[in-house]
Design a protein around this motif. Sequence first.
Motif, short mmCIF file in Angstrom:
data_model
loop_
_atom_site.label_atom_id
_atom_site.label_comp_id
_atom_site.label_asym_id
_atom_site.label_seq_id
_atom_site.Cartn_x
_atom_site.Cartn_y
_atom_site.Cartn_z
N ILE A 166 0.87 -1.17 0.00
CA ILE A 166 0.00 0.00 0.00
C ILE A 166 0.91 1.22 0.00
CG2 ILE A 166 -1.80 1.25 1.24
CD1 ILE A 166 -2.49 -1.50 2.54
N PHE A 167 0.69 2.15 -0.94
CA PHE A 167 1.58 3.30 -1.05
C PHE A 167 0.80 4.51 -1.57
CE2 PHE A 167 1.52 1.24 -5.09
CZ PHE A 167 1.62 2.24 -6.03
N GLY A 168 1.45 5.65 -1.58
CA GLY A 168 0.86 6.87 -2.13
C GLY A 168 0.37 7.81 -1.06
N PRO A 169 -0.35 8.87 -1.48
CA PRO A 169 -0.83 9.84 -0.51
C PRO A 169 -1.92 9.26 0.37
CG PRO A 169 -1.68 10.33 -2.69
CD PRO A 169 -0.69 9.22 -2.85
N VAL A 170 -2.06 9.81 1.56
CA VAL A 170 -3.03 9.31 2.51
C VAL A 170 -4.46 9.51 2.01
CG1 VAL A 170 -3.91 9.56 4.86
CG2 VAL A 170 -1.47 9.66 4.43
N SER A 171 -4.69 10.62 1.31
CA SER A 171 -6.04 10.91 0.82
C SER A 171 -6.49 9.95 -0.28
CB SER A 171 -6.11 12.35 0.33
OG SER A 171 -5.18 12.54 -0.73
N GLU A 172 -5.58 9.51 -1.13
CA GLU A 172 -5.91 8.56 -2.21
C GLU A 172 -4.80 7.53 -2.37
OE1 GLU A 172 -6.97 10.27 -5.93
OE2 GLU A 172 -8.10 11.88 -5.01
N PRO A 173 -4.74 6.55 -1.49
CA PRO A 173 -3.65 5.56 -1.59
C PRO A 173 -3.86 4.59 -2.75
CG PRO A 173 -5.13 5.01 0.20
CD PRO A 173 -5.58 6.32 -0.33
N PHE A 174 -2.78 3.93 -3.14
CA PHE A 174 -2.80 2.91 -4.16
C PHE A 174 -2.43 1.58 -3.53
CE2 PHE A 174 -1.61 6.84 -6.31
CZ PHE A 174 -2.54 6.88 -7.33
N VAL A 175 -2.85 0.50 -4.17
CA VAL A 175 -2.57 -0.85 -3.67
C VAL A 175 -1.95 -1.64 -4.81
CG1 VAL A 175 -3.64 -2.97 -2.84
CG2 VAL A 175 -4.48 -0.79 -2.05
N THR A 176 -0.89 -2.40 -4.52
CA THR A 176 -0.37 -3.33 -5.51
C THR A 176 -0.87 -4.72 -5.16
OG1 THR A 176 1.68 -3.63 -4.29
CG2 THR A 176 1.70 -2.01 -6.03
N VAL A 177 -1.29 -5.43 -6.18
CA VAL A 177 -1.82 -6.77 -6.03
C VAL A 177 -0.88 -7.74 -6.74
CG1 VAL A 177 -3.76 -8.29 -6.54
CG2 VAL A 177 -4.18 -5.92 -5.93
N ALA A 178 -0.37 -8.73 -6.02
CA ALA A 178 0.44 -9.78 -6.62
C ALA A 178 -0.51 -10.79 -7.23
CB ALA A 178 1.32 -10.43 -5.57
N VAL A 179 -0.52 -10.85 -8.56
CA VAL A 179 -1.46 -11.70 -9.30
C VAL A 179 -0.92 -13.12 -9.35
CG1 VAL A 179 -2.63 -11.99 -11.50
CG2 VAL A 179 -2.21 -9.71 -10.62
N ASP A 180 -1.82 -14.10 -9.11
CA ASP A 180 -1.42 -15.51 -9.10
C ASP A 180 -1.10 -16.03 -10.50
OD1 ASP A 180 -1.79 -15.54 -6.37
OD2 ASP A 180 -3.81 -16.36 -6.49
N ASP A 181 -1.87 -15.63 -11.50
CA ASP A 181 -1.73 -16.16 -12.85
C ASP A 181 -1.47 -15.01 -13.83
OD1 ASP A 181 -1.75 -17.84 -15.02
OD2 ASP A 181 -3.93 -17.94 -15.15
N ASP A 182 -0.39 -15.10 -14.60
CA ASP A 182 -0.06 -14.03 -15.54
C ASP A 182 -1.08 -13.89 -16.66
OD1 ASP A 182 2.17 -13.33 -14.13
OD2 ASP A 182 3.54 -14.55 -15.31
N ALA A 183 -1.82 -14.94 -16.98
CA ALA A 183 -2.83 -14.88 -18.05
C ALA A 183 -3.98 -13.96 -17.65
CB ALA A 183 -3.35 -16.27 -18.37
#
Length: 90
Positions: free
Chosen positions: A45-62
């Motif tokens: 979880i990163f970015g500004p407190v007002s509008e943070p972003f989330v990175t999702v580790a995807v299980d399948d590249d397809a």
Amino acid sequence: MEFLGIVGEAADSGIAVVVLAGSIPDIGNHVFDSNKNKIGSIKRIFGPVSEPFVTVAVDDDATLKGLKGKELYVIRRTQNGKDKRRNRRD
């Protein structure tokens, strides 16, 4: 299931960046699409407190290729007593 946000970008390395719309989830929570298919888990979880972003580790590249612009949902995990800290003043 709780609304997480909409996928803004999808990288070739198996990571999808989601613009967060709901409440901030915990790292490690499982992420699903609208059909309740598991996509992956919350990595960062990163970015500004007002509008943070989330990175999702995807299980399948397809599934990563068709994720841009899709809505994602999260199911919160419960700790079940693990990793809870007690008050040191007791």
